[in-house]
Scaffold this active site. Structure first.
Site, mmCIF file in Angstrom:
data_model
loop_
_atom_site.group_PDB
_atom_site.id
_atom_site.type_symbol
_atom_site.label_atom_id
_atom_site.label_comp_id
_atom_site.label_asym_id
_atom_site.label_seq_id
_atom_site.Cartn_x
_atom_site.Cartn_y
_atom_site.Cartn_z
ATOM 1 N N LEU A 7 15.477 -11.250 -4.519
ATOM 2 C CA LEU A 7 14.622 -11.115 -5.705
ATOM 3 C C LEU A 7 15.017 -9.861 -6.472
ATOM 4 O O LEU A 7 14.990 -8.748 -5.933
ATOM 5 C CB LEU A 7 13.149 -11.052 -5.305
ATOM 6 C CG LEU A 7 12.632 -12.228 -4.462
ATOM 7 C CD1 LEU A 7 11.114 -12.172 -4.357
ATOM 8 C CD2 LEU A 7 13.082 -13.568 -5.016
ATOM 9 N N ARG A 14 8.653 1.726 -13.946
ATOM 10 C CA ARG A 14 8.457 3.131 -13.565
ATOM 11 C C ARG A 14 9.758 3.927 -13.500
ATOM 12 O O ARG A 14 9.755 5.147 -13.381
ATOM 13 C CB ARG A 14 7.720 3.208 -12.224
ATOM 14 C CG ARG A 14 6.229 2.972 -12.377
ATOM 15 C CD ARG A 14 5.539 2.864 -11.041
ATOM 16 N NE ARG A 14 5.795 1.574 -10.412
ATOM 17 C CZ ARG A 14 5.507 1.290 -9.131
ATOM 18 N NH1 ARG A 14 4.972 2.216 -8.363
ATOM 19 N NH2 ARG A 14 5.749 0.105 -8.649
ATOM 20 N N GLU A 152 -2.918 -8.707 -0.060
ATOM 21 C CA GLU A 152 -2.359 -7.649 -0.901
ATOM 22 C C GLU A 152 -3.370 -6.509 -1.035
ATOM 23 O O GLU A 152 -4.584 -6.732 -1.020
ATOM 24 C CB GLU A 152 -2.019 -8.202 -2.289
ATOM 25 C CG GLU A 152 -0.846 -9.162 -2.289
ATOM 26 C CD GLU A 152 0.404 -8.531 -1.696
ATOM 27 O OE1 GLU A 152 0.898 -7.542 -2.245
ATOM 28 O OE2 GLU A 152 0.883 -9.024 -0.652
ATOM 29 N N ASN A 167 3.353 -5.729 5.406
ATOM 30 C CA ASN A 167 4.401 -6.691 5.073
ATOM 31 C C ASN A 167 5.537 -5.949 4.391
ATOM 32 O O ASN A 167 5.336 -5.274 3.385
ATOM 33 C CB ASN A 167 3.800 -7.737 4.108
ATOM 34 C CG ASN A 167 4.848 -8.696 3.583
ATOM 35 O OD1 ASN A 167 5.820 -9.000 4.271
ATOM 36 N ND2 ASN A 167 4.637 -9.184 2.367
HETATM 37 C C1 UD1 Z 1 5.320 -7.135 -2.316
HETATM 38 C C2 UD1 Z 1 4.487 -7.974 -1.359
HETATM 39 C C3 UD1 Z 1 3.713 -7.056 -0.430
HETATM 40 C C4 UD1 Z 1 4.666 -6.149 0.324
HETATM 41 C C5 UD1 Z 1 5.553 -5.392 -0.653
HETATM 42 C C6 UD1 Z 1 6.630 -4.677 0.118
HETATM 43 C C7 UD1 Z 1 3.909 -9.974 -2.592
HETATM 44 C C8 UD1 Z 1 2.845 -10.688 -3.346
HETATM 45 N N1 UD1 Z 1 3.591 -8.785 -2.118
HETATM 46 O O1 UD1 Z 1 4.406 -6.383 -3.104
HETATM 47 O O2 UD1 Z 1 2.975 -7.823 0.514
HETATM 48 O O3 UD1 Z 1 3.952 -5.256 1.130
HETATM 49 O O4 UD1 Z 1 6.212 -6.312 -1.558
HETATM 50 O O5 UD1 Z 1 7.365 -3.826 -0.729
HETATM 51 O O6 UD1 Z 1 4.974 -10.505 -2.424
HETATM 52 N N2 UD1 Z 1 9.934 -9.707 -8.252
HETATM 53 C C9 UD1 Z 1 10.563 -10.661 -9.008
HETATM 54 N N3 UD1 Z 1 9.814 -11.454 -9.819
HETATM 55 C C10 UD1 Z 1 8.477 -11.337 -9.905
HETATM 56 C C11 UD1 Z 1 7.826 -10.347 -9.122
HETATM 57 C C12 UD1 Z 1 8.597 -9.560 -8.306
HETATM 58 O O7 UD1 Z 1 11.772 -10.808 -8.948
HETATM 59 O O8 UD1 Z 1 7.867 -12.102 -10.659
HETATM 60 C C13 UD1 Z 1 10.749 -8.848 -7.391
HETATM 61 C C14 UD1 Z 1 10.678 -7.407 -7.856
HETATM 62 O O9 UD1 Z 1 11.732 -7.125 -8.757
HETATM 63 C C15 UD1 Z 1 10.826 -6.660 -6.548
HETATM 64 C C16 UD1 Z 1 10.197 -7.591 -5.523
HETATM 65 O O10 UD1 Z 1 10.195 -8.877 -6.100
HETATM 66 O O11 UD1 Z 1 12.176 -6.505 -6.206
HETATM 67 C C17 UD1 Z 1 8.795 -7.171 -5.079
HETATM 68 O O12 UD1 Z 1 7.940 -7.224 -6.186
HETATM 69 P P1 UD1 Z 1 6.755 -6.184 -6.375
HETATM 70 O O13 UD1 Z 1 5.981 -6.573 -7.581
HETATM 71 O O14 UD1 Z 1 7.276 -4.809 -6.311
HETATM 72 O O15 UD1 Z 1 5.884 -6.480 -5.080
HETATM 73 P P2 UD1 Z 1 4.799 -5.577 -4.460
HETATM 74 O O16 UD1 Z 1 3.617 -5.576 -5.341
HETATM 75 O O17 UD1 Z 1 5.370 -4.279 -4.085
#
Ligand code: UD1
Ligand code: CA
Length: 453
Positions: A7, A14, A152, A167
Site C-alpha cells: 500500500l 504531514r 482502531e 496491529n
Molecule cells: C493502520 C491500521 C492500524 C494499524 C496501523 C499501523 C487500518 C484501518 N488501520 O492505521 O490498525 O495499527 O496502520 O501503522 O488499516 N493507504 C492507502 N490508501 C488508503 C489509506 C491508506 O494506500 O486509502 C496506505 C497509506 O499510504 C499507508 C498505509 O496504507 O502506507 C496505512 O494507512 P494509514 O492511514 O496510515 O493507517 P493508520 O491509520 O496508521
C-alpha cells in the site's frame, strides 16, 4: 503461491513535501524501495504496488523494478486500497499485505507470518507489544486469548485503549477469503474509511481462529508519517548498518557519526573515521583507510588505499596502495592504477592515472591520461574545454610537468619530457626534452625607481 500487495497511495500530508511519502529517502533510497527489495527476498510470484497520490512519480522511481501496479485514485481507507489490487490476486494464493511507509520489515519475519497460513487459518497478523500503543489499532482478544477483532484508536473504548498489543498493519490472507471479506467492508466508523482491519472480525465470524506472530524488533514495523519520524528511523537504520560493518571487522571510529546510504562491501581491516558518508555502491578492499569527513559515491577502492580527510570521490576506481587527499575531489570516470598519489586541492575528472603517478597539489586534470610515474607539478591545469568541445590531454610515462603549467588540449606531453614551470603548452612536446613556453626573464640594468617630486 504468494503475492505481495504494497500500500503506497497515501499523500503523507504531514511530510509537507511535494514528494509522495513513499519516495522520501531512508538510507539514501526511497522508503518504498526498501519494502520492494524485501519482497524480492521472499518467494513472491509478484508484488503489486497500490499507488495513488503522485502515482507517476512513484512509478518512475521504480521504473527498473519488476512490479505490478494498481491505482487507488481516492484514498478511502486501507481496505479500499487492497480492493484495488484484488483482480491481480489468485484465489488459491496467499496475499501478503505490506506498507510502503513501513520500510524496515524483514524477510524472516514475513516468512514466519506467511508460514502461519493454512486451510484452517486463512488470516494471520503481525502484531507488536507496545508500552505506548497510542495511534495504533488494538488487538481485541477474549479471556482464552483468542483474537476477536481489531479496533482502531479512534473507534476504541477507554478500556480498549489500554490494550498494548497493536496491529502492525502487516497481514497474510488467503486470496479467496480476502476477496470475500473485502467485498463486505463498509465505512461505518469514526473515520468514514474502509478499514482493512475489519476483515479480522469477519474471519472470526466465519469460525476461523486468527493466528498471529510478533515482530522481533520494533524497528521492523515502525511507520513514517513526518520528518521527525523519518529522521529517527534513519538513525536506527544507520545503527543497524554500522553494526553489520563492525561485525564484518571494520573499525568505525564513532558508530554514531557515519552514514551508509547504499551497499557497502568491505575487505579486512578497513577503517572509517568520523563523518564519512558512503553512498551508492561502495567496494572497499583490504586495509583501506578513510579519513574524517569524506564523501564517497559509487566508488571502488583497491587494497591499501588511503583517503585522507575531506575528500569527495564519485564514480571512480582507485588502484592498490594509492593515496588520495586531504581535500581531493575525484569526479566520474577517473581510474588510477596502483601507488598513485592524488594530493590536496586536486580535482580529477575522467582521468586515467597510471602506476606511481603523482599529482600532489592544487591541480585540475580532466579528460586526461597520465603515464606511469609522471609527476604533475603544483597548480598544473589541463585546459580541456574550448568553450564548446572537450579535448584530451595525454601525458607520457615519467614526464615532469613544472608547476603552474597550462596544458591546452588536445595536446600530448612526451614520455620523460620536462615542462618548465609556468608554461602554456599548446603544441605536442617531444619525449625526454625540456620544453618551455613562457616569456624569458629579463633584467633592465638602466631602470631606476621614480623619486617623489
Ligand atoms: C493502520 C491500521 C492500524 C494499524 C496501523 C499501523 C487500518 C484501518 N488501520 O492505521 O490498525 O495499527 O496502520 O501503522 O488499516 N493507504 C492507502 N490508501 C488508503 C489509506 C491508506 O494506500 O486509502 C496506505 C497509506 O499510504 C499507508 C498505509 O496504507 O502506507 C496505512 O494507512 P494509514 O492511514 O496510515 O493507517 P493508520 O491509520 O496508521
Ligand atoms: Ca488513517
Amino acid at each position: 503461491m504468494l503475492s505481495a500487495i504494497i500500500l503506497a497511495a497515501g499523500k503523507g500530508t504531514r511530510m509537507r513535501s511535494v514528494l509522495p511519502k513513499v519516495l522520501q529517502p531512508l538510507g539514501g533510497r526511497p522508503l518504498l524501495h526498501h519494502v520492494i527489495q524485501t519482497t524480492q527476498r521472499l518467494a513472491v510470484r509478484q508484488a503489486v504496488v497500490v499507488a495513488g497520490f503522485g502515482i507517476d512519480a512513484v512509478k518512475s522511481a521504480c521504473a527498473d523494478m519488476s512490479l505490478q501496479w494498481a491505482e487507488q485514485a481516492q484514498q478511502l481507507g486501507t481496505g479500499h486500497a487492497v480492493a484495488q489490487a484484488l483482480t491481480q490476486i489468485r484465489d488459491d494464493e496467499t496475499a501478503l499485505i505490506l506498507y510502503g511507509d513501513v520500510p524496515l520489515i524483514q524477510a524472516d519475519t514475513l516468512n514466519r507470518l506467511t508460514g502461519l497460513i493454512d486451510a484452517e487459518h486463512p488470516l494471520a497478523l503481525l502484531t507488536l507489544q507496545l508500552a505506548k500503543p497510542t495511534g495504533y489499532g488494538r488487538i481485541v482478544r477474549n479471556k482464552a486469548h483468542k483474537m476477536l477483532s481489531i479496533v482502531e484508536e479512534k473507534d476504541a473504548t477507554e478500556a480498549q485503549k489500554l490494550i498494548t498489543e497493536v496491529n502492525t498493519g502487516i497481514m497474510a490472507v488467503q486470496g479467496h477469503h480476502l476477496k470475500q471479506w473485502i467485498g463486505k467492508l463498509t465505512n461505518h466508523n469514526a473515520q468514514g474509511e474502509y478499514y482493512l482491519t475489519d476483515i479480522v472480525g469477519m474471519a472470526v465470524q466465519d469460525g476461523f481462529t486468527i493466528r498471529s506472530t510478533e515482530a522481533e524488533n520494533e524497528i521492523e514495523v515502525l511507520g513514517v508519517n513526518d520528518k521527525a519520524q523519518l529522521a529517527s528511523l534513519e538513525r536506527m537504520y544507520q545503527q543497524v548498518q554500522v553494526n553489520a560493518l563492525m561485525q564484518a571487522g571494520v573499525t568505525i571510529l564513532d558508530p554514531s557519526r557515519i552514514d551508509i546510504r547504499g551497499d557497502v562491501s568491505v575487505g579486512m581491516d578497513v577503517s572509517l573515521d568520523i563523518n564519512v558518508v558512503l553512498s551508492g555502491n561502495v567496494v572497499l578492499g583490504n586495509q583501506v583507510t578513510i579519513g574524517a569527513g569524506c564523501v564517497l559515491h559509487n566508488v571502488q577502492l583497491a587494497d591499501g588505499v588511503k583517503v585522507a580527510p575531506y575528500s569527495v570521490l564519485e564514480d571512480c576506481i582507485i588502484g592498490n596502495d594509492s593515496k588520495v587527499g586531504p581535500f581531493a575531489r575525484i569526479r566520474p570516470g577517473t581510474v588510477t592504477q596502483d601507488h598513485a598519489h592524488i594530493g590536496n586541492f586536486v580535482e580529477l575528472k575522467n582521468a586515467q592515472v597510471a602506476s606511481g603517478a603523482k599529482i600532489n597539489h592544487l591541480s585540475y586534470v580532466g579528460d586526461a591520461t597520465v603515464g606511469a610515474k609522471a609527476n604533475i607539478g603544483a597548480g598544473t591545469i589541463t585546459c580541456n574545454y574550448d568553450g564548446v568541445n572537450k579535448h584530451r590531454t595525454v601525458i607520457g610515462e615519467g614526464a615532469f610537468v613544472g608547476s603552474n603549467s597550462a596544458l591546452v588540449a588536445p595536446v600530448s606531453i612526451g614520455a620523460g619530457a620536462t615542462i618548465g614551470a609556468g608554461s602554456v603548452i599548446t603544441k605536442d612536446t617531444p619525449d625526454a626534452k625540456l620544453t618551455l613556453a613562457r616569456a624569458k626573464q629579463v633584467t633592465i640594468e638602466t631602470w631606476q625607481r621614480p623619486v617623489k617630486k
